[in-house]
Design a protein around this motif. Sequence first.
Motif, short mmCIF file in Angstrom:
data_model
loop_
_atom_site.label_atom_id
_atom_site.label_comp_id
_atom_site.label_asym_id
_atom_site.label_seq_id
_atom_site.Cartn_x
_atom_site.Cartn_y
_atom_site.Cartn_z
N ALA B 145 -18.21 -1.79 91.42
CA ALA B 145 -18.70 -1.88 92.80
C ALA B 145 -19.95 -2.75 92.87
CB ALA B 145 -19.00 -0.48 93.34
N LEU B 146 -20.14 -3.32 94.05
CA LEU B 146 -21.23 -4.25 94.32
C LEU B 146 -22.60 -3.80 93.79
CD1 LEU B 146 -21.83 -6.86 95.88
CD2 LEU B 146 -22.13 -5.49 97.91
N PRO B 147 -22.99 -2.53 93.98
CA PRO B 147 -24.35 -2.16 93.56
C PRO B 147 -24.60 -2.33 92.07
CG PRO B 147 -23.49 -0.53 95.07
CD PRO B 147 -22.34 -1.45 94.72
N ALA B 195 -19.48 -12.59 95.61
CA ALA B 195 -18.88 -12.43 96.92
C ALA B 195 -18.21 -11.07 96.94
CB ALA B 195 -17.86 -13.53 97.18
N ALA B 196 -18.45 -10.34 98.02
CA ALA B 196 -17.92 -8.98 98.09
C ALA B 196 -17.34 -8.68 99.45
CB ALA B 196 -19.03 -7.98 97.79
N GLU B 197 -16.36 -7.77 99.44
CA GLU B 197 -15.83 -7.20 100.68
C GLU B 197 -16.18 -5.74 100.65
OE1 GLU B 197 -11.81 -9.57 101.76
OE2 GLU B 197 -11.70 -7.40 101.82
N ASP B 198 -16.97 -5.28 101.60
CA ASP B 198 -17.56 -3.97 101.51
C ASP B 198 -18.18 -3.82 100.12
OD1 ASP B 198 -17.15 -3.12 104.12
OD2 ASP B 198 -15.10 -2.57 103.71
N GLU B 199 -17.91 -2.74 99.41
CA GLU B 199 -18.57 -2.59 98.11
C GLU B 199 -17.69 -3.11 96.97
OE1 GLU B 199 -21.06 -2.31 99.46
OE2 GLU B 199 -20.40 -1.10 101.16
N ARG B 200 -16.60 -3.77 97.33
CA ARG B 200 -15.69 -4.28 96.31
C ARG B 200 -16.07 -5.72 95.98
NH1 ARG B 200 -10.55 -6.66 96.39
NH2 ARG B 200 -10.74 -6.92 98.63
N ARG B 202 -15.46 -9.27 95.03
CA ARG B 202 -14.31 -10.17 94.97
C ARG B 202 -14.41 -11.03 93.71
NH1 ARG B 202 -14.81 -13.65 99.38
NH2 ARG B 202 -12.84 -14.54 98.78
#
Lengths: 329, 329
Positions: B145-147, B195-200, B202
């Motif tokens: 996840a992004l964080p 680059a992310a979509e919500d916390e996912r 990409r």
Amino acid sequence: MSKDSLLSLLEAASGVYVSGEEISKKLNVSRTAVWKQVQKLETQGYVIEAVPRLGYRLTGKPSKLSVHELLSRLNTTTFGRNLKLSDVVSSTQDELRRLAEEGALEGTLVIAEQQTKGRGRMGRSWLSPAGKGIWMSLLLRPPVALPYTPQLTLLAAVALSRAISQLVPVSIGIKWPNDLLVDGRKISGILLESAAEDERLRYVVVGMGISVNLEQEDYPEELAAKAISLKMASGAAVNRSELIAAILEEFERLYELYLEQGFAPIRALWEARTVTLNRPAVLQTPQGVIQGVPRGLDDMGGLVIELEDGSSRTVYSGEVGNGQAGANG
Amino acid sequence: MSKDSLLSLLEAASGVYVSGEEISKKLNVSRTAVWKQVQKLETQGYVIEAVPRLGYRLTGKPSKLSVHELLSRLNTTTFGRNLKLSDVVSSTQDELRRLAEEGALEGTLVIAEQQTKGRGRMGRSWLSPAGKGIWMSLLLRPPVALPYTPQLTLLAAVALSRAISQLVPVSIGIKWPNDLLVDGRKISGILLESAAEDERLRYVVVGMGISVNLEQEDYPEELAAKAISLKMASGAAVNRSELIAAILEEFERLYELYLEQGFAPIRALWEARTVTLNRPAVLQTPQGVIQGVPRGLDDMGGLVIELEDGSSRTVYSGEVGNGQAGANG
């Protein structure tokens, strides 16, 4: 036959029925072709009554958004002040991402009457018929580090649900992280796309899809039981301009609060409106399926799950339930 | 005069001096023009001796990277297996980001002999002369996840410093988050773009700039005191192909370790190699300047700073010191 010629014919009749036969003759096309064009006009927001033996009658036109009207309603400092309104785009997200790369300012808003390739979470498509919903994307350039973006996802859900509640008498529950539900059916989805350099957020594009005035028959079969519009839920059509203005105002207010006071007030507002906490849940996450009871948010915006063995685990990405929630329904 | 004609002339002389006068006559240009072209060739990696009264002599050509040689050295499963090598690009980051949007696979690598618009952190430019450094970008599609991206930033620094240490006898210290220093001077910079979509997530594009065989005179004045190349630091030229292969192997190994075992082993390796911990520091962050003593990393990869009043604060984004560390030096 262009639909414009059918439309002119119906408009010229000023609300009086025109028989299919007459239309077919005047436009020199088959009656099946007339019927197909009627359906097409309806997807664009026209309301056409069809009565056997009487024919067709135009009873409603799409209420189109106007930049002038939107700006006159706006009560914000930056949100929506740069405004791009289009009839049709493939996706407001792609449109705004392009503008963001070109240096667009924070608060820039892209709205479309219709999206041909609207996107939901997890790469799913998002139903965005013309004139019946709010399909828009808002640009943020928050001075916060990348790991805090889950907080913005939650902020967006709070802003949207509060703004809708001001105008429409429905009871909205937030499903983690940011789907809005009425009676367990989805009325709105939010998609944040962010770009970062190291831990510095370059920008966040907040996509919002709100099913405002859709009718039951606008939904394909697979969404019918899972999706609902504000009109269906409240029994009355909703003025889209008014709702857009309310959303932008509430969003800007909460965003400023967040930048000043941090995540704590947003967290409290989210927890007060969610339907995800304190009931058993199955979460699909990038690391696999997790079963447990979501108990609250942590300081970063992660969802804290109490597991069966009493230990807890925090997740930042995933979906609650059957994994279908990313689409409109 | 094209530099090719000067180059052919010098090459034809096979290491014998050619006088400036002769060159100037044969190519029908001024002696100043000859001198300018000599300088231009040197920026491209040619070594040209200039001796008063004798003239110019070609003593070294740029050692160019070759895809064939690189692939033959690779000991990896995916990293570098899709390889794009160019003579000149504006920025390997932009090139790879474009490929990523088109669906390029994890491990895809873009290398250039020269970048005309190499980018460092915080939008600064990055000096990338032809043939003298490693300017490359690696594509990751991590299932996290992004964080957690700060962890990848730190992982990249560990991978690079370990790989370099295997081949070059220099002592490398990591300056938070991911600059590599030798004797306090910068030899390498890393730039992650995600680059992310919500916390996912990409994708993440990991840009690496390593000053391999630059000479003191390759650096503009403002970088001279702050930057150093591996050749300057170790006294010997370094084989770039060998180093690229070592970096990719170490990076892949640590990345797999991270996906299997989480951040703990990476954190230990980073803390063992950093020069940032346990000494007073001034940090420039998006939220302002913070003074304190960095004590370690937290579970997410944030830097934990002990403040004067004994409390602690965690930062995810920023720079230690004078704010100049984003450029080569």
